[in-house]
Design an enzyme around this catalytic site. Structure first.
Site, PDB file in Angstrom:
ATOM      1  N   TYR A 284       0.859  -1.178   0.000  1.00  0.00           N
ATOM      2  CA  TYR A 284       0.000   0.000   0.000  1.00  0.00           C
ATOM      3  C   TYR A 284       0.896   1.230   0.000  1.00  0.00           C
ATOM      4  O   TYR A 284       1.958   1.210  -0.604  1.00  0.00           O
ATOM      5  CB  TYR A 284      -0.968  -0.077   1.199  1.00  0.00           C
ATOM      6  CG  TYR A 284      -2.159   0.837   1.067  1.00  0.00           C
ATOM      7  CD1 TYR A 284      -2.937   0.846  -0.092  1.00  0.00           C
ATOM      8  CD2 TYR A 284      -2.516   1.689   2.093  1.00  0.00           C
ATOM      9  CE1 TYR A 284      -4.031   1.687  -0.223  1.00  0.00           C
ATOM     10  CE2 TYR A 284      -3.609   2.539   1.982  1.00  0.00           C
ATOM     11  CZ  TYR A 284      -4.357   2.539   0.811  1.00  0.00           C
ATOM     12  OH  TYR A 284      -5.434   3.365   0.689  1.00  0.00           O
TER      13      TYR A 284
ATOM     14  N   LYS B 166     -20.644 -20.211  -9.986  1.00  0.00           N
ATOM     15  CA  LYS B 166     -19.825 -20.100 -11.196  1.00  0.00           C
ATOM     16  C   LYS B 166     -18.406 -19.671 -10.844  1.00  0.00           C
ATOM     17  O   LYS B 166     -17.426 -20.188 -11.385  1.00  0.00           O
ATOM     18  CB  LYS B 166     -20.463 -19.064 -12.128  1.00  0.00           C
ATOM     19  CG  LYS B 166     -20.024 -19.179 -13.570  1.00  0.00           C
ATOM     20  CD  LYS B 166     -20.839 -20.242 -14.267  1.00  0.00           C
ATOM     21  CE  LYS B 166     -20.598 -20.243 -15.755  1.00  0.00           C
ATOM     22  NZ  LYS B 166     -21.560 -21.101 -16.454  1.00  0.00           N
TER      23      LYS B 166
END
Length: 463
Positions: free
Chosen positions: A115, A170
């Site tokens: 970060y 899925k």
């Protein structure tokens, strides 16, 4: 109508308190068998001198059948039903997928690189060199699973919330079979323009788009527009995944009966997204004689209710499914339960091939025609020859992402189907084995390689 085979999608775990004496458990198992339940695992939870507590797992064929089993057990004297767990609902509780970090954040240095401030260097690199987006972010291995919930499985227009469990499933399949990070995008709109614009606005994050459960004929327009307007692969699985696996199964079924694709007569019941896509791919593979039917009968030129996609396959003479099927070699169903009768099947040509793929209840129960056909396939996992899209879409996207194809083409569909079919060796080919298992770990590798080769030959690969 033959009763459906009990299966895990309707399984329950029943917690019972029984007297601790010989024969009590046998009484329970006999009761389950007497109403057609399929006994699974039995676990001992607690045992005292007086009682035992057990969890008994039972597969049923429907919600009503599961309740019948429970009531049968409750009717046994000296048996106490403590709880009933619906295993499918329990599996979905809290959702089926999560996000995990690929790297650990344990030190200040880790945080500074992952970060701020270190991430700023990566941002500047991508802004200067956009191609680095594929190398330095999740884009290279991420697929958006996009739906508007307008055609969920065979259940109809359930909206985005009703579609989310399917999209989660899925995403699981993408990860489990191809190592692809996929995420559900369930849109609260059924306006085609809004869907296209929304997908375009989020496409920066994703390496590909899998369209799912969007009603016909809107799905054709949405897919076509996104393919024109995006530079990442767009794939409507309800169309092309179904078509690829159907073609793969057809290739091997025809080998088994000694017929050629260009010679056979095919009738298809169901002319929505899947039916049209199957017909187009079979035609690409050499099929010349096809009749498509919908709920109103044969698609014929004298009908005024056909959309553009259906008109593509209209023939001169109309009629019913029973009229269309006479003398044909292959029936392909992507339609509704029970529309095909044994009499219709027996009116087909010798060495008949029947693909009854309506889910969860096929166009005809296989038990009714086992002796009348050369090959039968369904979309269900509890019968041989399951025609399942999971044989196609993980490998399609694995190949497209790995070679950075900017589109997915008909040639890729054809080569993928051939690759799937080739995994059943001639020595293993039989009436109950025309298609590999969805758990065959060769499938994704074979399909991915076929897609990449086709992409390079056609010039759509960028890597």
């Amino acid at each position: 109508m033959v009763a459906l085979t009990p299966n895990s999608s309707f399984s329950v775990t029943i917690r019972l308190q029984l007297l601790n004496r010989a024969g009590t458990l046998a009484t329970v198992t006999q009761a389950i068998a007497s109403v057609g339940g399929n006994l699974g695992q039995i676990d001992l939870i607690e045992q005292t001198r007086a009682h035992t507590t057990r969890d008994i797992t039972v597969d049923a064929s429907s919600t009503e059948h599961a309740e019948e089993i429970v009531q049968k057990i409750k009717g046994i004297s000296d048996i106490k039903v403590l709880n009933v767990y619906d295993r499918t609902f329990n599996l979905h509780r809290g959702g089926k997928i999560s996000i995990e970090n690929k790297i650990a954040l344990k030190t200040q240095a880790d945080l500074a690189m992952a970060y701020t401030p270190g991430v700023g260097r990566i941002c500047m690199e991508i802004a200067t060199n956009p191609e680095q987006l594929y190398n330095l972010t999740i884009k290279q291995n991420t697929v958006a699973i996009v739906t508007d919930g307008s055609a969920v499985l065979g259940l109809g227009n359930l909206g985005p919330g009703g579609a989310l469990p399917v999209m989660e499933g899925k995403a699981m399949l993408f990860k489990a079979f191809a190592g692809i990070d996929a995420f559900p995008i369930c849109l609260d709109t059924q306006d085609s323009d809004e869907i296209v614009e929304t997908v375009k606005r989020i496409a920066t994050v994703f390496g590909g788009v899998n369209l799912e459960d969007i009603s016909s004929p809107r799905c054709f327009e949405i897919e076509a527009r996104l393919r024109r307007e995006l530079d990442i692969p767009v794939f409507h699985d309800d169309q092309h995944g179904t078509a690829i696996v159907t073609l793969a199964a057809s290739i091997n079924a025809l080998k088994l009966v000694g017929k050629a694709m260009e010679d056979i007569r095919i009738v298809m019941n169901g002319a929505g997204a899947a039916g049209v896509a199957i017909a187009r791919l079979l035609r690409q593979a050499g099929a010349r004689y096809m009749i498509l039917c919908d709920s109103k009968g044969i698609l014929s030129h004298d009908r005024t209710d056909l959309n553009e996609e259906k008109r593509e396959f209209a023939v001169e003479k109309g009629g019913s499914l029973a009229d269309a099927i006479k003398g044909t070699d292959m029936f392909i169903g992507v339609s509704a339960p029970g529309v095909l009768t044994p009499e219709m099947v027996r009116s087909m040509a010798p060495d008949r091939i029947v693909f009854a793929m309506a889910n969860p209840i096929p166009e005809i129960q296989p038990e009714l025609i086992m002796d009348d056909v050369a090959v039968i396939a369904t979309g269900r996992s509890d019968y041989p020859n399951q025609i399942n899209n999971v044989l196609a879409f993980p490998g399609i996207f694995r190949g497209a992402l790995d070679c950075r194809a900017h589109t997915i083409t008909e040639t890729m569909y054809l080569e993928a189907a051939k690759a799937i079919a080739s995994l059943v060796k001639p020595s293993d080919l039989s009436r109950e084995n025309i298609i590999p298992s969805v758990f065959d770990d060769r499938v994704v590798t074979a399909v991915s390689a076929a897609v990449q080769q086709a992409a390079r030959q056609e010039g759509s690969a960028r890597h």
